[in-house]
Write an enzyme that holds these catalytic residues in place. Structure first.
Site, short mmCIF file in Angstrom:
data_model
loop_
_atom_site.label_atom_id
_atom_site.label_comp_id
_atom_site.label_asym_id
_atom_site.label_seq_id
_atom_site.Cartn_x
_atom_site.Cartn_y
_atom_site.Cartn_z
N SER A 148 0.87 -1.18 0.00
CA SER A 148 0.00 0.00 0.00
C SER A 148 0.90 1.23 0.00
O SER A 148 2.12 1.12 0.21
CB SER A 148 -0.85 -0.05 1.28
OG SER A 148 -1.32 1.21 1.65
N TYR A 161 -2.79 -1.03 10.29
CA TYR A 161 -2.78 -1.22 8.83
C TYR A 161 -1.40 -0.85 8.27
O TYR A 161 -0.78 -1.61 7.51
CB TYR A 161 -3.87 -0.35 8.19
CG TYR A 161 -4.05 -0.56 6.71
CD1 TYR A 161 -4.81 -1.62 6.22
CD2 TYR A 161 -3.47 0.31 5.78
CE1 TYR A 161 -5.00 -1.81 4.85
CE2 TYR A 161 -3.64 0.12 4.41
CZ TYR A 161 -4.41 -0.94 3.96
OH TYR A 161 -4.58 -1.13 2.60
P1 NDP Z 1 -11.80 -5.00 -0.88
O1 NDP Z 1 -12.38 -4.76 0.46
O2 NDP Z 1 -12.59 -4.66 -2.10
O3 NDP Z 1 -11.34 -6.52 -1.01
C1 NDP Z 1 -10.74 -7.20 0.05
C2 NDP Z 1 -10.73 -8.66 -0.34
O4 NDP Z 1 -10.09 -9.44 0.68
C3 NDP Z 1 -12.12 -9.22 -0.51
O5 NDP Z 1 -12.10 -10.02 -1.67
C4 NDP Z 1 -12.35 -10.06 0.74
O6 NDP Z 1 -13.24 -11.11 0.43
C5 NDP Z 1 -10.92 -10.55 1.01
N1 NDP Z 1 -10.65 -10.89 2.41
C6 NDP Z 1 -10.65 -10.06 3.49
N2 NDP Z 1 -10.36 -10.73 4.60
C7 NDP Z 1 -10.14 -12.03 4.23
C8 NDP Z 1 -9.80 -13.21 4.93
N3 NDP Z 1 -9.63 -13.21 6.26
N4 NDP Z 1 -9.67 -14.36 4.24
C9 NDP Z 1 -9.85 -14.38 2.89
N5 NDP Z 1 -10.17 -13.29 2.17
C10 NDP Z 1 -10.33 -12.13 2.84
O7 NDP Z 1 -10.42 -4.24 -0.87
P2 NDP Z 1 -9.40 -3.83 -2.02
O8 NDP Z 1 -9.63 -4.58 -3.26
O9 NDP Z 1 -9.35 -2.37 -2.04
O10 NDP Z 1 -8.04 -4.32 -1.32
C11 NDP Z 1 -7.30 -5.43 -1.74
C12 NDP Z 1 -5.91 -5.31 -1.18
O11 NDP Z 1 -5.28 -4.12 -1.66
C13 NDP Z 1 -5.86 -5.22 0.35
O12 NDP Z 1 -4.72 -5.91 0.83
C14 NDP Z 1 -5.71 -3.72 0.60
O13 NDP Z 1 -5.09 -3.45 1.81
C15 NDP Z 1 -4.82 -3.34 -0.58
N6 NDP Z 1 -4.85 -1.94 -0.95
C16 NDP Z 1 -5.99 -1.32 -1.40
C17 NDP Z 1 -5.95 0.00 -1.80
C18 NDP Z 1 -7.13 0.72 -2.36
O14 NDP Z 1 -7.03 1.92 -2.61
N7 NDP Z 1 -8.25 0.06 -2.60
C19 NDP Z 1 -4.72 0.78 -1.73
C20 NDP Z 1 -3.59 0.04 -1.24
C21 NDP Z 1 -3.67 -1.26 -0.88
P3 NDP Z 1 -14.27 -11.75 1.51
O15 NDP Z 1 -14.86 -10.63 2.28
O16 NDP Z 1 -15.23 -12.52 0.67
O17 NDP Z 1 -13.42 -12.66 2.35
#
Ligand code: NDP
Length: 258
Positions: A148, A161
């Protein structure tokens, strides 16, 4: 001689955690478009089923879905065993699943700290740990960890985070060093502000965030999940065989701008 298609992922098997939405879905689609079999791993079964069906239809790829919590070692091991049985190998892993709890540092309950660190840091480590024997067996592998901008910058309401995302870069370097002799490359992608469920919630919670992101990002826009696909395909393909231990920002210039 140069391979004519160094970015091809034909016949590869890629696991994408959090592949049922947001950035993970963007990366999963990029892999499918490059010819890879794709395994979507997350917890929400309905969202998994939807992603599997849509990616399969659109890209004519073999896509599997698994409900698996990345904080649970037994679930991860079971999932990988089954993927290996069904698809014959596992040679690409994207540790993308992640979450955030925004609070001032003094307001966190220890359980909240643990939840963020367990999902964003311990989870990726457990997945790397579980996938190693499969990659070793194949004789090569590609691991991509999602960091990130908070891998670089601090934030008042980002203590766990930011700690998890800073640590993921160091984890990437240690694994890259350890597993380079096994022909396993381990790299990180550091996304800027990307329009997903995670940031849609942040936009609701933080007044003026939308305008600040537009002003602070030299490209003048929010990223979209497909913006991550190109770098992920590069890091998953033979084109990056001599690239390991690096963290590549995909951020519209955010991290270069004071
Ligand atoms: P979302 O909230 O859209 O997606 C998060 C994903 O992680 C979901 O598919 C969720 O699926 C899954 N997830 C969460 N916890 C678990 C778990 N315990 N086990 C399995 N799956 C899990 O977020 P983003 O797409 O924005 O984020 C994706 C990644 O990118 C993250 O690591 C985030 O920190 C990082 N990021 C995002 C940024 C942004 O601007 N969006 C910027 C920088 C980094 P489900 O709930 O079905 O389990």
């Amino acid at each position: 001689m140069m391979d004519a298609t160094p970015f091809s992922l034909k016949h590869e098997v890629a696991i994408v955690t959090g592949g049922n939405g947001g950035i993970g879905r963007g990366i999963a689609e990029g892999f499918a478009a490059a010819g890879s079999h794709v395994v979507v791993v997350a917890r929400n079964q309905a969202k998994i089923d939807k992603a599997v069906e849509e990616i399969q239809q659109h890209y004519n790829a073999r896509v599997l879905g698994f409900s698996c919590d990345v904080t649970k070692q037994t679930d991860i091991k079971e999932m990988m065993k089954e993927v290996h049985q069904k698809l014959g190998k596992i040679n690409i892993l994207v540790n993308n699943a992640g979450m955030n709890i925004r609070k001032m540092p003094q307001d966190y309950m220890p359980e909240e700290w643990d939840r963020v660190i367990e999902t964003n840091l311990r989870g990726p480590f457990l997945c790397c740990h579980a996938v190693y024997p499969f990659m070793k067996e194949t004789g090569s592998g590609k691991i991509i960890n999602i960091g990130s901008m908070t891998s670089i910058f601090g934030g008042a309401k980002l203590a766990p985070y930011g700690a998890s995302k800073g640590a993921i870069v160091q984890l990437t370097k240690s694994l890259a060093t350890a597993w380079a002799p096994d022909h396993i490359q381990v790299n990180a992608i550091l996304p800027g502000w990307i329009d997903t469920d995670l940031t849609r919630q942040a936009r609701k919670d933080i007044e003026g965030l939308n305008e600040r992101v537009l002003e602070r990002t030299p490209s003048g826009r929010w990223g979209v999940p497909s913006d991550l696909a190109g770098t992920a395909v590069f890091l998953a393909s033979a084109a990056s065989d001599f690239v390991t231990g690096v963290a590549i920002p995909v951020d519209g210039g955010f991290s270069t701008f004071l």
